[in-house]
Design a protein around this motif. Structure first.
Motif, mmCIF file in Angstrom:
data_model
loop_
_atom_site.group_PDB
_atom_site.id
_atom_site.type_symbol
_atom_site.label_atom_id
_atom_site.label_comp_id
_atom_site.label_asym_id
_atom_site.label_seq_id
_atom_site.Cartn_x
_atom_site.Cartn_y
_atom_site.Cartn_z
ATOM 1 N N VAL A 165 -16.456 -2.394 -8.549
ATOM 2 C CA VAL A 165 -15.248 -1.708 -9.023
ATOM 3 C C VAL A 165 -14.846 -2.322 -10.364
ATOM 4 O O VAL A 165 -15.403 -3.327 -10.780
ATOM 5 C CB VAL A 165 -14.071 -1.833 -8.009
ATOM 6 C CG1 VAL A 165 -14.413 -1.182 -6.686
ATOM 7 C CG2 VAL A 165 -13.655 -3.280 -7.803
ATOM 8 N N SER A 166 -13.864 -1.710 -11.015
ATOM 9 C CA SER A 166 -13.385 -2.272 -12.281
ATOM 10 C C SER A 166 -12.528 -3.508 -12.002
ATOM 11 O O SER A 166 -12.037 -3.693 -10.886
ATOM 12 C CB SER A 166 -12.546 -1.233 -13.038
ATOM 13 O OG SER A 166 -11.313 -1.038 -12.368
ATOM 14 N N ILE A 167 -12.332 -4.318 -13.041
ATOM 15 C CA ILE A 167 -11.476 -5.512 -12.891
ATOM 16 C C ILE A 167 -10.066 -5.075 -12.515
ATOM 17 O O ILE A 167 -9.420 -5.690 -11.669
ATOM 18 C CB ILE A 167 -11.476 -6.361 -14.187
ATOM 19 C CG1 ILE A 167 -12.844 -7.023 -14.375
ATOM 20 C CG2 ILE A 167 -10.380 -7.420 -14.146
ATOM 21 C CD1 ILE A 167 -12.986 -7.876 -15.606
ATOM 22 N N ASN A 168 -9.580 -3.977 -13.131
ATOM 23 C CA ASN A 168 -8.230 -3.489 -12.812
ATOM 24 C C ASN A 168 -8.101 -3.111 -11.343
ATOM 25 O O ASN A 168 -7.069 -3.371 -10.719
ATOM 26 C CB ASN A 168 -7.873 -2.288 -13.696
ATOM 27 C CG ASN A 168 -7.528 -2.729 -15.102
ATOM 28 O OD1 ASN A 168 -7.218 -3.892 -15.341
ATOM 29 N ND2 ASN A 168 -7.578 -1.807 -16.042
ATOM 30 N N THR A 169 -9.138 -2.515 -10.778
ATOM 31 C CA THR A 169 -9.109 -2.155 -9.352
ATOM 32 C C THR A 169 -9.064 -3.420 -8.500
ATOM 33 O O THR A 169 -8.284 -3.505 -7.547
ATOM 34 C CB THR A 169 -10.339 -1.294 -8.979
ATOM 35 O OG1 THR A 169 -10.330 -0.121 -9.794
ATOM 36 C CG2 THR A 169 -10.327 -0.900 -7.517
ATOM 37 N N ALA A 170 -9.887 -4.424 -8.857
ATOM 38 C CA ALA A 170 -9.884 -5.698 -8.114
ATOM 39 C C ALA A 170 -8.512 -6.357 -8.197
ATOM 40 O O ALA A 170 -7.976 -6.829 -7.185
ATOM 41 C CB ALA A 170 -10.969 -6.632 -8.661
ATOM 42 N N LEU A 171 -7.925 -6.373 -9.399
ATOM 43 C CA LEU A 171 -6.583 -6.955 -9.579
ATOM 44 C C LEU A 171 -5.549 -6.177 -8.767
ATOM 45 O O LEU A 171 -4.675 -6.769 -8.135
ATOM 46 C CB LEU A 171 -6.191 -6.943 -11.059
ATOM 47 C CG LEU A 171 -6.891 -7.969 -11.952
ATOM 48 C CD1 LEU A 171 -6.717 -7.613 -13.421
ATOM 49 C CD2 LEU A 171 -6.370 -9.369 -11.685
ATOM 50 N N GLY A 172 -5.665 -4.854 -8.791
ATOM 51 C CA GLY A 172 -4.733 -4.002 -8.040
ATOM 52 C C GLY A 172 -4.806 -4.276 -6.553
ATOM 53 O O GLY A 172 -3.782 -4.396 -5.873
ATOM 54 N N ARG A 173 -6.050 -4.411 -6.040
ATOM 55 C CA ARG A 173 -6.225 -4.685 -4.605
ATOM 56 C C ARG A 173 -5.614 -6.020 -4.230
ATOM 57 O O ARG A 173 -5.011 -6.166 -3.157
ATOM 58 C CB ARG A 173 -7.712 -4.654 -4.234
ATOM 59 C CG ARG A 173 -8.275 -3.254 -4.226
ATOM 60 C CD ARG A 173 -9.757 -3.234 -3.951
ATOM 61 N NE ARG A 173 -10.259 -1.868 -3.927
ATOM 62 C CZ ARG A 173 -11.540 -1.545 -3.818
ATOM 63 N NH1 ARG A 173 -12.456 -2.492 -3.698
ATOM 64 N NH2 ARG A 173 -11.917 -0.284 -3.808
ATOM 65 N N MET A 174 -5.747 -7.008 -5.130
ATOM 66 C CA MET A 174 -5.161 -8.327 -4.874
ATOM 67 C C MET A 174 -3.632 -8.219 -4.857
ATOM 68 O O MET A 174 -2.975 -8.793 -3.985
ATOM 69 C CB MET A 174 -5.627 -9.309 -5.960
ATOM 70 C CG MET A 174 -5.185 -10.715 -5.708
ATOM 71 S SD MET A 174 -5.967 -11.352 -4.198
ATOM 72 C CE MET A 174 -5.538 -13.059 -4.362
ATOM 73 N N ARG A 175 -3.086 -7.483 -5.824
ATOM 74 C CA ARG A 175 -1.634 -7.309 -5.901
ATOM 75 C C ARG A 175 -1.118 -6.638 -4.628
ATOM 76 O O ARG A 175 -0.145 -7.079 -4.033
ATOM 77 C CB ARG A 175 -1.288 -6.476 -7.144
ATOM 78 C CG ARG A 175 0.180 -6.521 -7.524
ATOM 79 C CD ARG A 175 0.476 -5.948 -8.899
ATOM 80 N NE ARG A 175 -0.160 -4.658 -9.142
ATOM 81 C CZ ARG A 175 -1.132 -4.454 -10.028
ATOM 82 N NH1 ARG A 175 -1.584 -5.435 -10.755
ATOM 83 N NH2 ARG A 175 -1.651 -3.250 -10.190
ATOM 84 N N TYR A 176 -1.809 -5.569 -4.189
ATOM 85 C CA TYR A 176 -1.411 -4.882 -2.954
ATOM 86 C C TYR A 176 -1.517 -5.816 -1.757
ATOM 87 O O TYR A 176 -0.655 -5.817 -0.879
ATOM 88 C CB TYR A 176 -2.269 -3.640 -2.714
ATOM 89 C CG TYR A 176 -1.920 -2.475 -3.601
ATOM 90 C CD1 TYR A 176 -0.616 -1.968 -3.651
ATOM 91 C CD2 TYR A 176 -2.886 -1.879 -4.401
ATOM 92 C CE1 TYR A 176 -0.294 -0.903 -4.478
ATOM 93 C CE2 TYR A 176 -2.574 -0.806 -5.231
ATOM 94 C CZ TYR A 176 -1.275 -0.322 -5.265
ATOM 95 O OH TYR A 176 -0.959 0.728 -6.078
ATOM 96 N N ALA A 177 -2.592 -6.615 -1.713
ATOM 97 C CA ALA A 177 -2.793 -7.543 -0.591
ATOM 98 C C ALA A 177 -1.627 -8.531 -0.517
ATOM 99 O O ALA A 177 -1.058 -8.755 0.560
ATOM 100 C CB ALA A 177 -4.118 -8.295 -0.749
ATOM 101 N N LEU A 178 -1.256 -9.103 -1.673
ATOM 102 C CA LEU A 178 -0.161 -10.088 -1.691
ATOM 103 C C LEU A 178 1.173 -9.433 -1.347
ATOM 104 O O LEU A 178 1.978 -10.002 -0.604
ATOM 105 C CB LEU A 178 -0.099 -10.786 -3.049
ATOM 106 C CG LEU A 178 -1.317 -11.671 -3.371
ATOM 107 C CD1 LEU A 178 -1.242 -12.203 -4.796
ATOM 108 C CD2 LEU A 178 -1.460 -12.818 -2.383
ATOM 109 N N ASN A 179 1.411 -8.224 -1.868
ATOM 110 C CA ASN A 179 2.652 -7.504 -1.538
ATOM 111 C C ASN A 179 2.724 -7.191 -0.049
ATOM 112 O O ASN A 179 3.767 -7.365 0.577
ATOM 113 C CB ASN A 179 2.761 -6.196 -2.342
ATOM 114 C CG ASN A 179 3.137 -6.456 -3.795
ATOM 115 O OD1 ASN A 179 3.644 -7.521 -4.135
ATOM 116 N ND2 ASN A 179 2.868 -5.490 -4.645
ATOM 117 N N ASN A 180 1.599 -6.736 0.507
ATOM 118 C CA ASN A 180 1.569 -6.419 1.939
ATOM 119 C C ASN A 180 1.800 -7.666 2.790
ATOM 120 O O ASN A 180 2.525 -7.618 3.783
ATOM 121 C CB ASN A 180 0.244 -5.755 2.323
ATOM 122 C CG ASN A 180 0.190 -4.304 1.873
ATOM 123 O OD1 ASN A 180 1.222 -3.666 1.705
ATOM 124 N ND2 ASN A 180 -1.006 -3.793 1.673
#
Length: 195
Positions: A165-180
């Motif tokens: 995936v793109s770096i932005n997608t990886a960063l987004g998934r991390m952000r969602y994981a931490l928010n969740n």
């Protein structure tokens, strides 16, 4: 011939040209990162070793067949192979990775907690257990990025390459994981206060 001063691409070319020792240097150079990223997903020493070996069998077959075209990106390419083998294993087993506090390496054990009372230690251990349980509730893409980043100590670029995936997608998934995780922790605290 000394290989330590060669970069990965030069070592790949030397190996393809028949210098077997070049592959040994590549393995020596990247073994820890590759093995750790596999282990953090499968949480089993023997299984991680099997997948590590399978990864390098695939690497060797690809290099020897002349199908390698990842110029300058040897480590992300190998990590992607390892990652795909882990996914194949879980598909066959019909289960998802589990973070356990077994006999293996646990990042929480090396964070360094000093001079803590018995009560602090119990609270800390319970918190880590709760956190690991909550991580299991995350969607698989978020869980995977979180494990690779915090347990495998991989960069977001490496995670992006490995998961395709793109770096932005990886960063987004991390952000969602931490928010969740944050939301789940708040919900858990709220329910504890209400009981």
């Amino acid at each position: 011939m000394m290989f330590q001063n060669k970069n990965d691409q030069e070592l790949v070319e030397l190996y393809i040209a028949g210098k077997e020792a070049a592959l040994s240097e590549l393995i020596r150079r990247h073994k820890t990162k590759i093995y750790t990223s596999i282990y953090m997903l499968v949480k089993d020493e023997f299984l991680a070793e099997d997948i590590f070996q399978d990864t390098f069998i695939k690497v060797i077959n690809t290099l020897k067949s002349g199908r390698y075209n990842e110029e300058g990106k040897f480590l992300p390419w190998v990590l992607r192979i390892a990652h795909n083998l882990v996914i194949d294993f879980f598909r066959k087993e019909k289960r998802t990775p589990v973070i356990t506090n077994g006999d293996g390496f646990d990042i929480f054990d090396v964070l360094g907690f000093y001079d803590e009372s018995i009560e602090d230690k119990i609270v800390r251990e319970q918190t880590h257990k709760d956190l690991k349980a909550l991580i299991q509730l995350l969607p698989s893409e978020q869980k995977e990025v979180l494990i690779m980043r915090h347990y495998g100590e991989m960069s977001f670029k490496e995670i992006a390459d490995v998961t395709n995936v793109s770096i932005n997608t990886a960063l987004g998934r991390m952000r969602y994981a931490l928010n969740n995780l944050r939301k789940m922790l708040q919900t858990k605290e709220l329910s504890l206060r209400l009981t």
